[in-house]
Motif scaffolding. Structure first.
Motif, PDB file in Angstrom:
ATOM      1  N   ASN A  63       0.829  -1.204   0.000  1.00  0.00           N
ATOM      2  CA  ASN A  63       0.000   0.000   0.000  1.00  0.00           C
ATOM      3  C   ASN A  63       0.865   1.258   0.000  1.00  0.00           C
ATOM      4  OD1 ASN A  63      -2.507  -1.233  -0.100  1.00  0.00           O
ATOM      5  ND2 ASN A  63      -2.665  -1.399   2.118  1.00  0.00           N
ATOM      6  N   ALA A  64       1.920   1.252   0.802  1.00  0.00           N
ATOM      7  CA  ALA A  64       2.823   2.410   0.838  1.00  0.00           C
ATOM      8  C   ALA A  64       3.515   2.587  -0.508  1.00  0.00           C
ATOM      9  CB  ALA A  64       3.853   2.239   1.957  1.00  0.00           C
ATOM     10  N   THR A  65       3.973   1.486  -1.105  1.00  0.00           N
ATOM     11  CA  THR A  65       4.632   1.563  -2.414  1.00  0.00           C
ATOM     12  C   THR A  65       3.675   2.091  -3.467  1.00  0.00           C
ATOM     13  OG1 THR A  65       6.083  -0.281  -1.839  1.00  0.00           O
ATOM     14  CG2 THR A  65       5.882   0.251  -4.173  1.00  0.00           C
ATOM     15  N   ASP A  66       2.445   1.612  -3.450  1.00  0.00           N
ATOM     16  CA  ASP A  66       1.441   2.062  -4.412  1.00  0.00           C
ATOM     17  C   ASP A  66       1.246   3.569  -4.312  1.00  0.00           C
ATOM     18  OD1 ASP A  66      -0.756   1.687  -6.353  1.00  0.00           O
ATOM     19  OD2 ASP A  66      -2.013   2.233  -4.641  1.00  0.00           O
ATOM     20  N   TYR A  67       1.091   4.060  -3.094  1.00  0.00           N
ATOM     21  CA  TYR A  67       0.877   5.497  -2.894  1.00  0.00           C
ATOM     22  C   TYR A  67       2.118   6.294  -3.329  1.00  0.00           C
ATOM     23  CZ  TYR A  67       0.309   9.983  -0.619  1.00  0.00           C
ATOM     24  OH  TYR A  67       0.240  11.333  -0.370  1.00  0.00           O
ATOM     25  N   LEU A  68       3.301   5.835  -2.941  1.00  0.00           N
ATOM     26  CA  LEU A  68       4.521   6.573  -3.267  1.00  0.00           C
ATOM     27  C   LEU A  68       4.826   6.545  -4.762  1.00  0.00           C
ATOM     28  CD1 LEU A  68       6.622   5.470  -0.189  1.00  0.00           C
ATOM     29  CD2 LEU A  68       5.686   7.754  -0.625  1.00  0.00           C
ATOM     30  N   MET A  69       4.540   5.416  -5.430  1.00  0.00           N
ATOM     31  CA  MET A  69       4.748   5.363  -6.882  1.00  0.00           C
ATOM     32  C   MET A  69       3.759   6.292  -7.593  1.00  0.00           C
ATOM     33  SD  MET A  69       7.386   3.544  -7.518  1.00  0.00           S
ATOM     34  CE  MET A  69       7.265   3.291  -9.274  1.00  0.00           C
ATOM     35  N   TYR A  70       2.546   6.372  -7.072  1.00  0.00           N
ATOM     36  CA  TYR A  70       1.578   7.324  -7.614  1.00  0.00           C
ATOM     37  C   TYR A  70       2.116   8.746  -7.479  1.00  0.00           C
ATOM     38  CZ  TYR A  70      -2.399  10.472  -7.723  1.00  0.00           C
ATOM     39  OH  TYR A  70      -3.219  11.532  -8.000  1.00  0.00           O
ATOM     40  N   ARG A  71       2.611   9.072  -6.284  1.00  0.00           N
ATOM     41  CA  ARG A  71       3.163  10.412  -6.056  1.00  0.00           C
ATOM     42  C   ARG A  71       4.346  10.670  -6.988  1.00  0.00           C
ATOM     43  NH1 ARG A  71       0.645  14.200  -3.174  1.00  0.00           N
ATOM     44  NH2 ARG A  71       2.678  15.025  -2.664  1.00  0.00           N
ATOM     45  N   LEU A  72       5.177   9.663  -7.185  1.00  0.00           N
ATOM     46  CA  LEU A  72       6.336   9.797  -8.068  1.00  0.00           C
ATOM     47  C   LEU A  72       5.889  10.120  -9.491  1.00  0.00           C
ATOM     48  CD1 LEU A  72       9.453   9.341  -8.533  1.00  0.00           C
ATOM     49  CD2 LEU A  72       8.814   7.017  -9.178  1.00  0.00           C
ATOM     50  N   ARG A  73       4.915   9.379  -9.975  1.00  0.00           N
ATOM     51  CA  ARG A  73       4.467   9.555 -11.362  1.00  0.00           C
ATOM     52  C   ARG A  73       3.652  10.820 -11.572  1.00  0.00           C
ATOM     53  NH1 ARG A  73       3.067   3.510 -11.219  1.00  0.00           N
ATOM     54  NH2 ARG A  73       4.685   2.571 -12.488  1.00  0.00           N
ATOM     55  N   MET A  74       2.757  11.111 -10.660  1.00  0.00           N
ATOM     56  CA  MET A  74       1.786  12.170 -10.891  1.00  0.00           C
ATOM     57  C   MET A  74       2.147  13.524 -10.299  1.00  0.00           C
ATOM     58  SD  MET A  74      -0.285  10.736 -12.730  1.00  0.00           S
ATOM     59  CE  MET A  74      -0.732   9.110 -13.229  1.00  0.00           C
ATOM     60  N   ASN A  76       5.357  14.607  -8.750  1.00  0.00           N
ATOM     61  CA  ASN A  76       6.695  15.169  -8.859  1.00  0.00           C
ATOM     62  C   ASN A  76       7.056  15.641 -10.256  1.00  0.00           C
ATOM     63  OD1 ASN A  76       7.903  15.188  -6.247  1.00  0.00           O
ATOM     64  ND2 ASN A  76       7.740  12.979  -6.293  1.00  0.00           N
ATOM     65  N   PHE A  77       6.211  15.399 -11.233  1.00  0.00           N
ATOM     66  CA  PHE A  77       6.521  15.820 -12.586  1.00  0.00           C
ATOM     67  C   PHE A  77       5.517  16.837 -13.105  1.00  0.00           C
ATOM     68  CE2 PHE A  77       8.722  11.896 -11.936  1.00  0.00           C
ATOM     69  CZ  PHE A  77       9.993  12.251 -12.347  1.00  0.00           C
ATOM     70  N   ASP A  78       5.094  17.717 -12.219  1.00  0.00           N
ATOM     71  CA  ASP A  78       4.190  18.782 -12.638  1.00  0.00           C
ATOM     72  C   ASP A  78       5.006  20.037 -12.943  1.00  0.00           C
ATOM     73  OD1 ASP A  78       4.898  19.520 -10.110  1.00  0.00           O
ATOM     74  OD2 ASP A  78       2.892  19.534  -9.267  1.00  0.00           O
ATOM     75  N   HIS A  80       6.563  22.120 -11.025  1.00  0.00           N
ATOM     76  CA  HIS A  80       7.747  22.329 -10.187  1.00  0.00           C
ATOM     77  C   HIS A  80       8.357  20.992  -9.808  1.00  0.00           C
ATOM     78  CE1 HIS A  80       6.356  26.438  -9.955  1.00  0.00           C
ATOM     79  NE2 HIS A  80       5.174  25.987  -9.561  1.00  0.00           N
ATOM     80  N   PRO A  81       8.958  20.301 -10.774  1.00  0.00           N
ATOM     81  CA  PRO A  81       9.477  18.962 -10.480  1.00  0.00           C
ATOM     82  C   PRO A  81      10.638  19.000  -9.482  1.00  0.00           C
ATOM     83  CG  PRO A  81      10.181  19.667 -12.658  1.00  0.00           C
ATOM     84  CD  PRO A  81       9.236  20.715 -12.139  1.00  0.00           C
ATOM     85  N   THR A  82      10.620  18.014  -8.595  1.00  0.00           N
ATOM     86  CA  THR A  82      11.723  17.887  -7.642  1.00  0.00           C
ATOM     87  C   THR A  82      12.632  16.735  -8.029  1.00  0.00           C
ATOM     88  OG1 THR A  82      10.346  16.487  -6.247  1.00  0.00           O
ATOM     89  CG2 THR A  82      10.394  18.845  -5.732  1.00  0.00           C
ATOM     90  N   LEU A  83      12.178  15.901  -8.949  1.00  0.00           N
ATOM     91  CA  LEU A  83      12.959  14.764  -9.420  1.00  0.00           C
ATOM     92  C   LEU A  83      13.140  14.869 -10.931  1.00  0.00           C
ATOM     93  CD1 LEU A  83      11.140  11.962  -7.422  1.00  0.00           C
ATOM     94  CD2 LEU A  83      13.373  12.926  -6.914  1.00  0.00           C
ATOM     95  N   THR A  84      14.161  14.192 -11.435  1.00  0.00           N
ATOM     96  CA  THR A  84      14.414  14.195 -12.873  1.00  0.00           C
ATOM     97  C   THR A  84      13.807  12.952 -13.508  1.00  0.00           C
ATOM     98  OG1 THR A  84      16.476  12.963 -12.696  1.00  0.00           O
ATOM     99  CG2 THR A  84      16.613  15.377 -12.464  1.00  0.00           C
ATOM    100  N   ILE A  85      13.787  12.942 -14.826  1.00  0.00           N
ATOM    101  CA  ILE A  85      13.312  11.770 -15.560  1.00  0.00           C
ATOM    102  C   ILE A  85      14.213  10.575 -15.256  1.00  0.00           C
ATOM    103  CG2 ILE A  85      12.966  10.813 -17.869  1.00  0.00           C
ATOM    104  CD1 ILE A  85      10.820  12.829 -17.024  1.00  0.00           C
ATOM    105  N   ASP A  86      15.507  10.811 -15.058  1.00  0.00           N
ATOM    106  CA  ASP A  86      16.418   9.721 -14.691  1.00  0.00           C
ATOM    107  C   ASP A  86      16.034   9.114 -13.346  1.00  0.00           C
ATOM    108  OD1 ASP A  86      17.877  10.051 -17.024  1.00  0.00           O
ATOM    109  OD2 ASP A  86      19.367  11.374 -16.083  1.00  0.00           O
ATOM    110  N   ASP A  87      15.608   9.957 -12.406  1.00  0.00           N
ATOM    111  CA  ASP A  87      15.139   9.445 -11.110  1.00  0.00           C
ATOM    112  C   ASP A  87      13.910   8.565 -11.308  1.00  0.00           C
ATOM    113  OD1 ASP A  87      17.103  10.841  -9.642  1.00  0.00           O
ATOM    114  OD2 ASP A  87      15.822  12.617  -9.498  1.00  0.00           O
ATOM    115  N   LEU A  88      12.978   9.038 -12.129  1.00  0.00           N
ATOM    116  CA  LEU A  88      11.768   8.275 -12.405  1.00  0.00           C
ATOM    117  C   LEU A  88      12.134   6.916 -13.001  1.00  0.00           C
ATOM    118  CD1 LEU A  88       8.655   8.013 -12.698  1.00  0.00           C
ATOM    119  CD2 LEU A  88       8.934   9.025 -14.959  1.00  0.00           C
ATOM    120  N   ALA A  89      13.007   6.913 -14.002  1.00  0.00           N
ATOM    121  CA  ALA A  89      13.411   5.665 -14.652  1.00  0.00           C
ATOM    122  C   ALA A  89      14.076   4.718 -13.654  1.00  0.00           C
ATOM    123  CB  ALA A  89      14.350   5.967 -15.817  1.00  0.00           C
ATOM    124  N   ARG A  90      14.898   5.254 -12.781  1.00  0.00           N
ATOM    125  CA  ARG A  90      15.601   4.426 -11.788  1.00  0.00           C
ATOM    126  C   ARG A  90      14.600   3.789 -10.825  1.00  0.00           C
ATOM    127  NH1 ARG A  90      17.695   6.087  -6.831  1.00  0.00           N
ATOM    128  NH2 ARG A  90      17.318   8.235  -7.428  1.00  0.00           N
TER     129      ARG A  90
END
Length: 150
Positions: A63-74, A76-78, A80-90
């Motif tokens: 459940n925690a992974t599901d929520y955090l992956m959602y946050r990562l995808r949806m 952090n890439f608006d 004002h991104p705080t992560l890069t595409i390389d972070d997402l891919a990793r």
């Protein structure tokens, strides 16, 4: 002034504990079981059987992974991104590796206890070593390519 104090006191009695009152408090509180049953009908929820206590930890981790992956995808890439595409891919790659590891663990575990295992769609039921061996191309002697004609 006295009327105002009475209103605040009455609101605190009816309210949600913060002294401001709340309109929904007239409804009976939904029980834990009723809430679970209501959420189980939602398309975003799956019901997971838990036969051992340690699987509750798996479910909580999932459940925690599901929520955090959602946050990562949806999130952090608006704008004002705080992560890069390389972070997402990793993170996506690591998430996929972990899921494949769990699938492989299930294959080994099913074999050890003499049970059949049908993996979820998109996963193979073959042990990883066997899958890699099946996908190798047979080695053949190099053949000459015909010369190109104009």
């Amino acid at each position: 002034m006295a009327d105002n104090k009475n209103q605040v006191a009455n609101a605190a009695k009816k309210g949600n504990g913060n002294g401001k009152g709340h309109q929904d408090n007239d409804k009976p509180r939904e029980s834990f079981k009723d809430r679970k049953l209501r959420l189980a009908a939602d398309k975003d929820y799956n019901v997971i059987s838990q036969r051992t206590t340690d699987n509750a930890e798996y479910i909580n981790l999932l459940n925690a992974t599901d929520y955090l992956m959602y946050r990562l995808r949806m999130v952090n890439f608006d704008r004002h991104p705080t992560l890069t595409i390389d972070d997402l891919a990793r993170f996506l790659k690591r998430n996929n590796e972990i899921r494949e590891d769990i699938n492989q663990f299930n294959i080994e575990l099913a074999k050890a206890v003499g049970q059949n295992y049908t993996p979820p769609r998109g996963y193979t039921a073959k042990p990883l070593e066997q899958s890699k061996a099946d996908t190798k191309q047979p080695e053949s002697s190099p053949q000459e390519m015909p010369a190109a004609t104009a």
